[in-house]
Scaffold this motif. Structure first.
Motif, PDB file in Angstrom:
ATOM      1  N   SER A 127      -0.781  32.016 102.135  1.00  0.00           N
ATOM      2  CA  SER A 127      -1.256  31.299 100.955  1.00  0.00           C
ATOM      3  C   SER A 127      -0.036  31.000 100.085  1.00  0.00           C
ATOM      4  O   SER A 127       0.953  31.738 100.106  1.00  0.00           O
ATOM      5  CB  SER A 127      -2.292  32.127 100.190  1.00  0.00           C
ATOM      6  OG  SER A 127      -1.691  33.277  99.653  1.00  0.00           O
TER       7      SER A 127
ATOM      8  N   VAL B 277      -2.161  26.336 101.115  1.00  0.00           N
ATOM      9  CA  VAL B 277      -1.722  27.242 102.170  1.00  0.00           C
ATOM     10  C   VAL B 277      -0.600  26.562 102.950  1.00  0.00           C
ATOM     11  O   VAL B 277      -0.455  25.341 102.905  1.00  0.00           O
ATOM     12  CB  VAL B 277      -2.868  27.663 103.126  1.00  0.00           C
ATOM     13  CG1 VAL B 277      -3.939  28.438 102.365  1.00  0.00           C
ATOM     14  CG2 VAL B 277      -3.453  26.471 103.846  1.00  0.00           C
TER      15      VAL B 277
ATOM     16  N   THR C 154      -7.687  22.819 109.811  1.00  0.00           N
ATOM     17  CA  THR C 154      -8.380  24.057 109.463  1.00  0.00           C
ATOM     18  C   THR C 154      -7.597  25.231 110.019  1.00  0.00           C
ATOM     19  O   THR C 154      -7.200  25.213 111.185  1.00  0.00           O
ATOM     20  CB  THR C 154      -9.814  24.081 110.034  1.00  0.00           C
ATOM     21  OG1 THR C 154     -10.538  22.973 109.498  1.00  0.00           O
ATOM     22  CG2 THR C 154     -10.529  25.369 109.687  1.00  0.00           C
TER      23      THR C 154
ATOM     24  N   ARG D 115     -13.466  23.337 113.152  1.00  0.00           N
ATOM     25  CA  ARG D 115     -13.146  24.774 113.089  1.00  0.00           C
ATOM     26  C   ARG D 115     -13.735  25.462 114.308  1.00  0.00           C
ATOM     27  O   ARG D 115     -14.498  24.871 115.074  1.00  0.00           O
ATOM     28  CB  ARG D 115     -13.654  25.383 111.794  1.00  0.00           C
ATOM     29  CG  ARG D 115     -15.150  25.401 111.653  1.00  0.00           C
ATOM     30  CD  ARG D 115     -15.537  26.055 110.309  1.00  0.00           C
ATOM     31  NE  ARG D 115     -16.951  26.147 110.147  1.00  0.00           N
ATOM     32  CZ  ARG D 115     -17.712  25.232 109.568  1.00  0.00           C
ATOM     33  NH1 ARG D 115     -17.173  24.123 109.090  1.00  0.00           N
ATOM     34  NH2 ARG D 115     -19.020  25.413 109.465  1.00  0.00           N
TER      35      ARG D 115
ATOM     36  N   TYR E 262     -12.364  30.762 107.792  1.00  0.00           N
ATOM     37  CA  TYR E 262     -11.725  29.466 108.014  1.00  0.00           C
ATOM     38  C   TYR E 262     -11.336  28.882 106.666  1.00  0.00           C
ATOM     39  O   TYR E 262     -11.967  29.150 105.641  1.00  0.00           O
ATOM     40  CB  TYR E 262     -12.593  28.499 108.821  1.00  0.00           C
ATOM     41  CG  TYR E 262     -13.775  27.929 108.083  1.00  0.00           C
ATOM     42  CD1 TYR E 262     -13.622  26.800 107.267  1.00  0.00           C
ATOM     43  CD2 TYR E 262     -15.031  28.484 108.204  1.00  0.00           C
ATOM     44  CE1 TYR E 262     -14.709  26.264 106.590  1.00  0.00           C
ATOM     45  CE2 TYR E 262     -16.113  27.952 107.532  1.00  0.00           C
ATOM     46  CZ  TYR E 262     -15.951  26.852 106.725  1.00  0.00           C
ATOM     47  OH  TYR E 262     -17.014  26.326 106.053  1.00  0.00           O
ATOM     48  N   ILE E 263     -10.265  28.085 106.697  1.00  0.00           N
ATOM     49  CA  ILE E 263      -9.738  27.436 105.501  1.00  0.00           C
ATOM     50  C   ILE E 263      -9.486  25.983 105.882  1.00  0.00           C
ATOM     51  O   ILE E 263      -8.573  25.695 106.655  1.00  0.00           O
ATOM     52  CB  ILE E 263      -8.444  28.130 105.030  1.00  0.00           C
ATOM     53  CG1 ILE E 263      -8.714  29.619 104.800  1.00  0.00           C
ATOM     54  CG2 ILE E 263      -7.900  27.453 103.782  1.00  0.00           C
ATOM     55  CD1 ILE E 263      -7.488  30.479 104.845  1.00  0.00           C
ATOM     56  N   GLU E 264     -10.311  25.089 105.365  1.00  0.00           N
ATOM     57  CA  GLU E 264     -10.219  23.670 105.705  1.00  0.00           C
ATOM     58  C   GLU E 264      -9.359  22.963 104.651  1.00  0.00           C
ATOM     59  O   GLU E 264      -9.598  23.115 103.448  1.00  0.00           O
ATOM     60  CB  GLU E 264     -11.625  23.083 105.749  1.00  0.00           C
ATOM     61  CG  GLU E 264     -11.699  21.714 106.341  1.00  0.00           C
ATOM     62  CD  GLU E 264     -13.131  21.210 106.473  1.00  0.00           C
ATOM     63  OE1 GLU E 264     -13.291  20.123 107.039  1.00  0.00           O
ATOM     64  OE2 GLU E 264     -14.079  21.880 106.009  1.00  0.00           O
ATOM     65  N   CYS E 265      -8.375  22.202 105.120  1.00  0.00           N
ATOM     66  CA  CYS E 265      -7.371  21.624 104.231  1.00  0.00           C
ATOM     67  C   CYS E 265      -7.150  20.138 104.475  1.00  0.00           C
ATOM     68  O   CYS E 265      -7.345  19.655 105.588  1.00  0.00           O
ATOM     69  CB  CYS E 265      -6.018  22.308 104.468  1.00  0.00           C
ATOM     70  SG  CYS E 265      -6.043  24.094 104.290  1.00  0.00           S
TER      71      CYS E 265
ATOM     72  N   VAL F  17      -6.524  23.305 100.022  1.00  0.00           N
ATOM     73  CA  VAL F  17      -7.780  23.883 100.489  1.00  0.00           C
ATOM     74  C   VAL F  17      -8.960  23.123  99.876  1.00  0.00           C
ATOM     75  O   VAL F  17      -9.052  22.967  98.663  1.00  0.00           O
ATOM     76  CB  VAL F  17      -7.855  25.377 100.130  1.00  0.00           C
ATOM     77  CG1 VAL F  17      -9.195  25.970 100.573  1.00  0.00           C
ATOM     78  CG2 VAL F  17      -6.689  26.135 100.756  1.00  0.00           C
TER      79      VAL F  17
ATOM     80  N   PHE G 193     -13.687  26.738 102.387  1.00  0.00           N
ATOM     81  CA  PHE G 193     -13.363  27.990 103.060  1.00  0.00           C
ATOM     82  C   PHE G 193     -14.613  28.844 103.150  1.00  0.00           C
ATOM     83  O   PHE G 193     -15.573  28.652 102.404  1.00  0.00           O
ATOM     84  CB  PHE G 193     -12.233  28.755 102.350  1.00  0.00           C
ATOM     85  CG  PHE G 193     -12.619  29.285 100.995  1.00  0.00           C
ATOM     86  CD1 PHE G 193     -13.178  30.547 100.856  1.00  0.00           C
ATOM     87  CD2 PHE G 193     -12.428  28.513  99.862  1.00  0.00           C
ATOM     88  CE1 PHE G 193     -13.538  31.025  99.606  1.00  0.00           C
ATOM     89  CE2 PHE G 193     -12.779  28.975  98.607  1.00  0.00           C
ATOM     90  CZ  PHE G 193     -13.342  30.245  98.481  1.00  0.00           C
TER      91      PHE G 193
ATOM     92  N   TYR H 100     -15.599  33.119 104.641  1.00  0.00           N
ATOM     93  CA  TYR H 100     -15.146  34.335 105.305  1.00  0.00           C
ATOM     94  C   TYR H 100     -16.317  35.295 105.449  1.00  0.00           C
ATOM     95  O   TYR H 100     -17.348  35.143 104.793  1.00  0.00           O
ATOM     96  CB  TYR H 100     -14.000  34.993 104.525  1.00  0.00           C
ATOM     97  CG  TYR H 100     -14.387  35.450 103.136  1.00  0.00           C
ATOM     98  CD1 TYR H 100     -14.854  36.735 102.900  1.00  0.00           C
ATOM     99  CD2 TYR H 100     -14.307  34.570 102.066  1.00  0.00           C
ATOM    100  CE1 TYR H 100     -15.211  37.140 101.634  1.00  0.00           C
ATOM    101  CE2 TYR H 100     -14.665  34.961 100.795  1.00  0.00           C
ATOM    102  CZ  TYR H 100     -15.106  36.250 100.578  1.00  0.00           C
ATOM    103  OH  TYR H 100     -15.478  36.654  99.319  1.00  0.00           O
TER     104      TYR H 100
END
Length: 156
Positions: free
Chosen positions: A38, A46, A66, A101, A108-111, A129, A132, A134
């Protein structure tokens, strides 16, 4: 400096294991990466570091991606995207708002693309980002050239 010995030294830093996924013409693409961090909370950013020799380098250029943080049962997924394709795909794709993803990942972290920087033999991709998610579970980790797992004791 001996590059192999430097790599061995850096391997003493335990990391999580991620697969970075994106849309490419004709389908989805991914690469296993443990060089991820991050960068900022405001805006949420990120960073993923990608070797200049990989095919994925061009796939990520100006492309949404992602970061899939793998759980301890997804070593086959990591190997698949590290250049050792598994005969039967050990995962399912999920279409995201900006990038695909991997189902069942720990997070997951979608960017969307923010910027890219020269990082020597790597390119440093920053993503903003956008989404996201978790869940609880044990993480797949990498230390000294081997996969392992990181578990936390659940509090009563």
């Amino acid at each position: 400096m001996d590059p192999r010995e430097f790599r061995n030294c850096m391997g003493r830093f335990a990391t999580g294991v991620t697969v970075v996924t994106c849309n490419v013409e004709g389908g989805y693409h991914g690469l296993t990466a443990n060089s991820f961090t991050s960068v900022s909370l405001d805006p949420p950013l990120v960073l993923v570091s990608v070797d200049r020799k990989t095919k994925a380098l061009e796939h990520l250029k100006n492309n949404a991606f992602t970061v899939n943080i793998l759980n301890d049962q997804q070593q086959d997924v990591a190997m698949h995207f590290a250049g050792r394709p598994q005969e039967n795909l050990p995962f399912k794709w999920v279409e995201g708002e900006h990038a695909p993803r991997i189902e069942e990942s720990l997070a997951y972290i979608e960017c969307v693309p923010w910027n890219a920087y020269d990082g020597g033999d790597h390119v440093l991709y920053l993503g903003e980002v956008k989404n996201f998610e978790y869940k609880d579970g044990d993480a797949l980790t990498y230390f000294a050239g081997q996969f392992s797992r990181l578990s936390i004791e659940k509090k009563p």
